[in-house]
Design an enzyme around this catalytic site. Structure first.
Site, PDB file in Angstrom:
ATOM      1  N   CYS A 171       0.854  -1.184   0.000  1.00  0.00           N
ATOM      2  CA  CYS A 171       0.000   0.000   0.000  1.00  0.00           C
ATOM      3  C   CYS A 171       0.889   1.232   0.000  1.00  0.00           C
ATOM      4  O   CYS A 171       1.989   1.198   0.527  1.00  0.00           O
ATOM      5  CB  CYS A 171      -0.862   0.037   1.257  1.00  0.00           C
ATOM      6  SG  CYS A 171      -1.880  -1.409   1.450  1.00  0.00           S
ATOM      7  N   LYS A 214       2.853  -9.914   3.630  1.00  0.00           N
ATOM      8  CA  LYS A 214       2.622 -10.122   2.200  1.00  0.00           C
ATOM      9  C   LYS A 214       3.444  -9.138   1.385  1.00  0.00           C
ATOM     10  O   LYS A 214       3.301  -7.930   1.527  1.00  0.00           O
ATOM     11  CB  LYS A 214       1.140  -9.966   1.875  1.00  0.00           C
ATOM     12  CG  LYS A 214       0.832 -10.228   0.405  1.00  0.00           C
ATOM     13  CD  LYS A 214      -0.628 -10.519   0.175  1.00  0.00           C
ATOM     14  CE  LYS A 214      -0.915 -10.732  -1.295  1.00  0.00           C
ATOM     15  NZ  LYS A 214      -2.331 -11.023  -1.535  1.00  0.00           N
TER      16      LYS A 214
HETATM   17  C1  LIG Z   1      -9.506  -8.006  -7.733  1.00  0.00           C
HETATM   18  C2  LIG Z   1      -8.351  -8.248  -6.820  1.00  0.00           C
HETATM   19  C3  LIG Z   1      -8.311  -7.667  -5.568  1.00  0.00           C
HETATM   20  C4  LIG Z   1      -7.241  -7.889  -4.697  1.00  0.00           C
HETATM   21  N1  LIG Z   1      -7.243  -7.328  -3.463  1.00  0.00           N
HETATM   22  C5  LIG Z   1      -6.228  -7.599  -2.597  1.00  0.00           C
HETATM   23  C6  LIG Z   1      -6.254  -7.124  -1.261  1.00  0.00           C
HETATM   24  O1  LIG Z   1      -7.188  -6.466  -0.844  1.00  0.00           O
HETATM   25  N2  LIG Z   1      -5.201  -7.419  -0.449  1.00  0.00           N
HETATM   26  C7  LIG Z   1      -4.139  -8.176  -0.877  1.00  0.00           C
HETATM   27  O2  LIG Z   1      -3.238  -8.430  -0.083  1.00  0.00           O
HETATM   28  N3  LIG Z   1      -4.106  -8.664  -2.125  1.00  0.00           N
HETATM   29  C8  LIG Z   1      -5.111  -8.405  -2.994  1.00  0.00           C
HETATM   30  N4  LIG Z   1      -5.080  -8.931  -4.266  1.00  0.00           N
HETATM   31  C9  LIG Z   1      -3.938  -9.756  -4.662  1.00  0.00           C
HETATM   32  C10 LIG Z   1      -4.247 -11.242  -4.492  1.00  0.00           C
HETATM   33  O3  LIG Z   1      -4.479 -11.555  -3.143  1.00  0.00           O
HETATM   34  C11 LIG Z   1      -3.097 -12.097  -5.015  1.00  0.00           C
HETATM   35  O4  LIG Z   1      -1.920 -11.799  -4.296  1.00  0.00           O
HETATM   36  C12 LIG Z   1      -2.805 -11.867  -6.490  1.00  0.00           C
HETATM   37  O5  LIG Z   1      -4.002 -11.616  -7.192  1.00  0.00           O
HETATM   38  C13 LIG Z   1      -2.091 -13.059  -7.145  1.00  0.00           C
HETATM   39  O6  LIG Z   1      -2.860 -14.217  -7.076  1.00  0.00           O
HETATM   40  P1  LIG Z   1      -3.832 -14.735  -8.273  1.00  0.00           P
HETATM   41  O7  LIG Z   1      -3.039 -14.682  -9.524  1.00  0.00           O
HETATM   42  O8  LIG Z   1      -4.245 -16.102  -7.857  1.00  0.00           O
HETATM   43  O9  LIG Z   1      -4.986 -13.772  -8.312  1.00  0.00           O
HETATM   44  C14 LIG Z   1      -6.163  -8.706  -5.130  1.00  0.00           C
HETATM   45  C15 LIG Z   1      -6.203  -9.290  -6.393  1.00  0.00           C
HETATM   46  C16 LIG Z   1      -7.264  -9.080  -7.244  1.00  0.00           C
HETATM   47  C17 LIG Z   1      -7.261  -9.725  -8.597  1.00  0.00           C
END
Ligand SMILES: Cc1cc2nc3c(=O)[nH]c(=O)nc-3n(C[C@H](O)[C@H](O)[C@H](O)COP(=O)(O)O)c2cc1C
Ligand SMILES: Cc1cc2nc3c(=O)[nH]c(=O)nc-3n(C[C@H](O)[C@H](O)[C@H](O)COP(=O)(O)OP(=O)(O)OC[C@H]3O[C@@H](n4cnc5c(N)ncnc54)[C@H](O)[C@@H]3O)c2cc1C
Ligand SMILES: Cc1cc2nc3c(=O)[nH]c(=O)nc-3n(C[C@H](O)[C@H](O)[C@H](O)COP(=O)(O)OP(=O)(O)OC[C@H]3O[C@@H](n4cnc5c(N)ncnc54)[C@H](O)[C@@H]3O)c2cc1C
Ligand SMILES: Cc1cc2nc3c(=O)[nH]c(=O)nc-3n(C[C@H](O)[C@H](O)[C@H](O)COP(=O)(O)O)c2cc1C
Ligand code: FES
Ligand code: FES
Lengths: 313, 282, 313, 282
Positions: A133, A170
């Site tokens: 963030c 994270k």
């Molecule tokens: C729509 C969306 C919203 C997300 N919001 C957050 C969040 O609020 N906090 C966070 O730590 N990661 C957030 N992420 C990241 C995911 O937790 C994850 O780290 C990232 O999408 C990679 O995984 P994936 O390819 O399986 O989506 C978000 C991802 C997406 C696509």
């Protein structure tokens, strides 16, 4: 015939029946997915990053599909920690789901405040600290891209809640030296690491000929980034073999989950795949069990970091 | 907390028809008993591109009509405009293709318990769900008038069978290639007044919905509109599809159009803030 | 009817009839592609990065396909600069191709040596300095990930050849602060920037349960990384609007090329797309011309960075 | 400098047949006059997955046979094992599907000018190009013996028509489900001696090719083998497909198997260095 495989795993002192979790921000607070499968059947629900105050998030459009992936710029829309703890957490615990609360802040102080609020809640499994963030106190520089700020955020959270709840830091992959950032937050008290958050990207809309997303840049997720996630997990596991990793990034099948586990993940979060397939978590979990059995693994534990087995260093 | 359509299920269904109609494809799916839970206004989310697809997200389409007594058991009709790669893929699929769907999703048009005077307004493929809605309104004894608009005639979707259920149908095209030249909003207030319209049901481009809302703002007319925001998940878990909506206390919330919509009360949507963010935090 | 569009572009003081180039390492020295189209029809051939000595490169497997992308770990196999200048360059110039020679080194000195050898060759359009190589003098840390080493490489090249040939510094996206690396190499004398090199990734082979590539990690390329390329180009163009950018990363169609140009690229290299389609460069060039015309652009120049037009800062 | 097959062209062709044969699919393409430039040993590179494919690379397949007098004009036959997502996609395509191909690619088996005694050895789908080769050798008056091996009988590809051109055919399977139990290398030296073999032509897994090379190392027999390395481009521009090959001066070069191969002299390949890198720089 499939051999029984013990899928259970741990992150710090938290235990989970399976290593397949939701990814923060990709399951809201779990309620919607519970219509497709019981939340207690998966390892854990990682909730959407919550901040101190309610937030509207970023303007729309908030998403763009990209080849084998997508960009999002949600901007942490949410109800704020008080409403979240009053409404969402009790419901999740009622479902007998394991709950990992993800927190996000704009200042080092905000993270500590959020952690303090979690102390009053029993039944949580862990806290995930989303440090991707912008730091309003330092020109909006993302905490996770600044080794010092990362450490201080985790240090603040540890002082508040350390020892009570496992702290999962994270991290963002958008850094020159991920292993050193990882080392920094572990020194500051993180019990585990979550890798990876989205990769910074952009799409230009060819009609308006401007950045497509309301927030201009967005986070790239989905299978497109899986090779980056595997590399990040492998590198950090090699550097810090004792620290459990919650892996994520483009996992859409049991094959993908196993790939992250072999690279060093103790648990695997599934994000974008749930958008395309609401039952993705369950099929990934079943496929993973079969793949482990086919390779003669009796437990997930044996497979964690198995790709490193002949490393000399 | 709002929640996802209770009837939503994920299922494999088969294409039993794919016919070009003007600029669109009318696609017929055999969905079995799923038809029982589909209401006018609901939508369906379809996985596109096949097994080796680079498209990771589902595509949303309004459920145009469902029918329970066809030769295939329950069938569902969609009207699909070949727009980008996903909808073009769908339009290219032949009978027999299996699709992975999640349906029914979202809110439905509110059906009055009294017989009322309804005006249905569709823009482009936005007319798709209106014919099914007209059927239902008719069975409730409503008077149903309809206005359809599009840029060109080939983008007017108004099937023969559909017209049965409407008392009157007026068509507008911007280039005058079909019906009257102009937009559906042209003489909207006159029509509302002349016909004593109680409720407007609309579906189409966001600009059309906003314009209708503005026109009827000072009237007693209720405006139920089906909005269309880009959706990544369709089931409420991603927060991409939000719209600024006024709460009862005057504050504004960013509501998910996939579960608090697509059908919303037009007067509640802060059209001026679409694509922006409400300034004051809740 | 398509309006005529002036496709010509420049990088530093080099002129090119079109903005569509090959990407280094994705066209060898051009000979093979010349069987599919005349090399003079495209903007330029950027040759595979050449080092001082002949090199065998990395062990096989050297590639893995990934969703909408691929990983490679070639390890700069090549004939060495002397053979390259004696055989490949004269042939390319005979074809009337514009030639950009890409050089790579293991030490700051090696880059200068390579640049010096280029002075003896006439007819070259520019030199691309691939600094995404491990620096053997500093624990194998990649030059492009080290602001100081990046600057020093470019400084050495500038001292040798500056003013004679435009110097294009090719940067890696795997850094925390790309704009500051860019600023550093521009200060050191780069006339233009090439963005982006591949993104570091890894694939685990589920049969051997080890990293699939002989070199373990590899570079991710193809459409999967296009959003990262667009973001990088947009960011750097915003920070350094006067510096021309040769953009690349996942371009497979005219649409993609235009996206990079709107973000700020003066030229676009096409890499991985040629593997899937040997005539990709030609179709991309034709599609780009049509897309520009359809948007009322009379020249490519007008479209460069057009997505920034309403930026306040 | 070695260079790409001079006859290589990129073209759209149509599938005119797709038949399961044991564990494989026999796929027939209408390629028109392209057949004229295809030689035994050459391969074809095919784009897979359709328009919205996430697979960015072509897939390589040996050209099994070409024929100039079929009802379709020139046809090309491929023998495809459904292995991963690309080959499975190809095997699932029906007649009429258009494919984007680049062919013919790579080197061809050397054809002797004298009538000689040839032994053709195929492993799994590696037998595919050998039947076309046998035809050609026969027309040159050669004696052609063939050994085919696979793990199981369903992976032996030996079509009826193909057998016409061979003087003898021996089949080996590791599980004994067809022919003799064991591998093609079992009694290779005996066969070579008994039949006075001059040249071995082989195609199959790399381990088989290496084993054959080792067995005939001390004999006069020439061993031409078609190697199989993972290829990203198939046309010599990516350097992923390299194999360590001994030069005349004893040094080793990493040669591209897509343009300096797939057919190579087995005795030149440094089988011990495959997957490694020669230590001394050239
Ligand atoms: C729509 C969306 C919203 C997300 N919001 C957050 C969040 O609020 N906090 C966070 O730590 N990661 C957030 N992420 C990241 C995911 O937790 C994850 O780290 C990232 O999408 C990679 O995984 P994936 O390819 O399986 O989506 C978000 C991802 C997406 C696509
Ligand atoms: C509730 C709802 C109902 C709809 N009903 C219909 C209908 O009945 N008939 C019809 O033809 N279309 C309908 N649409 C629009 C349809 O979803 C888009 O045309 C389609 O998603 C475009 O996908 P694509 O791959 O062809 O285009 P692309 O532009 O390649 O899509 C890229 C991404 O953007 C999203 N997207 C692009 N355009 C739209 C859009 N207009 N609305 C929402 N998402 C978009 C896609 O879902 C995809 O994720 C509806 C949309 C929504 C949200
Ligand atoms: C010169 C040559 C001739 C060939 N002839 C035949 C043939 O006649 N019949 C047949 O069935 N197969 C043949 N193959 C193997 C065939 O190319 C692979 O089975 C196929 O590429 C696998 O792709 P996939 O998507 O199914 O598998 P995946 O494993 O999903 O492929 C992933 C990537 O790895 C590459 N790859 C995987 N396996 C191989 C392999 N064994 N060889 C080369 N690349 C591989 C693919 O090209 C792709 O880029 C040949 C390969 C080469 C190089
Ligand atoms: C097989 C392969 C080899 C490459 N070799 C080089 C190289 O020698 N020098 C270099 O600067 N970049 C090299 N690159 C990177 C490309 O030039 C380009 O920056 C990158 O692949 C992104 O573009 P693309 O997605 O269009 O391929 C290579 C890429 C690939 C795929
Ligand atoms: S589309 Fe995901 S929340 Fe509405
Ligand atoms: S496959 Fe690209 S060089 Fe051989």
């Amino acid at each position: 015939m499939t051999l029984p495989v013990d899928l259970s795993t741990t992150l710090g002192n938290a235990w989970f029946p399976t290593p397949i979790f939701t990814a923060s921000g990709c399951a809201s607070s779990g309620k919607e997915l519970s219509q497709f499968f019981p939340l207690k059947d998966i390892g854990a629900v990682v909730t959407k990053s919550v901040m101190s105050k309610p937030r509207h998030g970023r303007p729309t459009p908030r998403m763009a599909e990209t080849p084998s992936g997508m960009l999002n710029s949600i901007g942490l829309q949410g109800p704020g920690i008080d409403s979240f703890l009053a409404n969402d957490v009790p419901w999740l615990l009622e479902q007998k789901a394991r709950v990992i609360v993800s927190i996000a802040g704009e200042t080092i102080e905000e993270y500590s405040t959020l952690a303090r609020k979690l102390r009053s809640v029993s039944g949580l499994s862990a806290v995930e600290v989303n440090i991707s963030c912008p730091n309003v106190e330092n020109r909006g520089l993302v905490f996770a891209c600044d080794p010092d700020a990362s450490r201080r955020v985790i240090d603040g959270v540890r002082k508040t809640i350390g020892g009570e709840l496992p702290i999962i830091a994270k991290l963002s992959p958008d850094v020159t030296d991920l292993a050193s950032i990882a080392r920094g937050v572990v020194d500051a008290g993180a019990d585990a690491l979550a890798l990876i958050n989205t990769v910074l990207g952009m799409v230009i809309n060819l009609d308006t000929m401007k950045p497509h997303l309301g927030g201009k840049t967005g986070g790239l997720s989905g299978p497109a980034i899986r090779p980056v996630a595997v590399r990040a997990i492998y590198q950090v596991h090699a550097a810090l073999p004792q620290i459990p990793i919650l892996g994520m990034g483009g996992v859409a099948s049991g094959r993908d989950a196993l790939e992250l586990i072999l690279a060093g993940a103790s648990g695997v979060s599934v994000g974008t795949a749930s958008f395309g397939n609401p039952t993705a978590l369950i099929s990934i979990q079943n496929e993973l069990r079969d793949l482990l059995a086919a390779r003669g693994f009796a437990t997930v534990q044996q497979a964690i970091g198995f790709a490193h087995r002949d490393e000399s260093v | 907390m709002s929640s996802i359509n209770r009837s939503a299920v994920q299922r494999k269904v088969t294409i039993v028809g794919n016919k070009r109609v003007g600029a669109y494809h009318q696609i017929l799916l055999n969905v079995g008993d799923l038809v029982k839970s589909c209401k006018p206004g609901n939508f369906i989310a379809i996985a596109v591109g096949g097994e080796s697809s680079k498209m990771v997200l589902r595509r949303a389409f309004a459920i145009s009509r469902v029918s329970d007594n066809s030769q295939y058991g329950g069938t569902m009709e969609l009207i699909v405009a070949p727009h980008g790669s996903g909808s073009r893929w769908l339009c290219a699929q032949i009978e027999g293709t299996e699709l992975d769907i999640v349906a029914p999703l979202g809110t439905a048009f509110g059906i009055p318990t009294e017989p009322i005077n309804a005006l249905l307004i569709g823009g482009g493929y936005g007319s798709a769900p209106l014919f099914g809605l007209a059927d239902v309104l008719k069975t409730r004894g409503c008077k149903v008038d309809m206005l359809l608009g599009a840029s060109v005639g080939s983008k007017i979707y108004a099937p023969m069978e559909g017209k049965r259920s409407v008392n009157s149908l007026r068509i507008y095209t911007e280039d005058g290639s079909m019906g009257e030249t102009g937009r559906v909003t042209e003489s909207l207030l006159d029509i509302v007044q002349q016909r004593g319209i109680d409720v407007i049901y609309s579906c189409g481009p966001m600009a059309m919905l906003a314009a209708i809302t503005a026109l009827v703002a000072d009237t007693e007319v209720i405006h139920q509109c089906a909005v269309e925001e880009a959706m990544a998940c369709g089931i409420g878990i991603c927060m991409t599809c939000v719209l600024p909506v006024t709460n009862s206390d005057g504050t504004t919330s960013m509501l998910r159009s996939c579960i608090d919509g697509p059908v919303m009360d037009g007067s509640h949507v802060r059209w001026d803030l679409v694509g922006k963010v409400p300034e004051v935090q809740q």
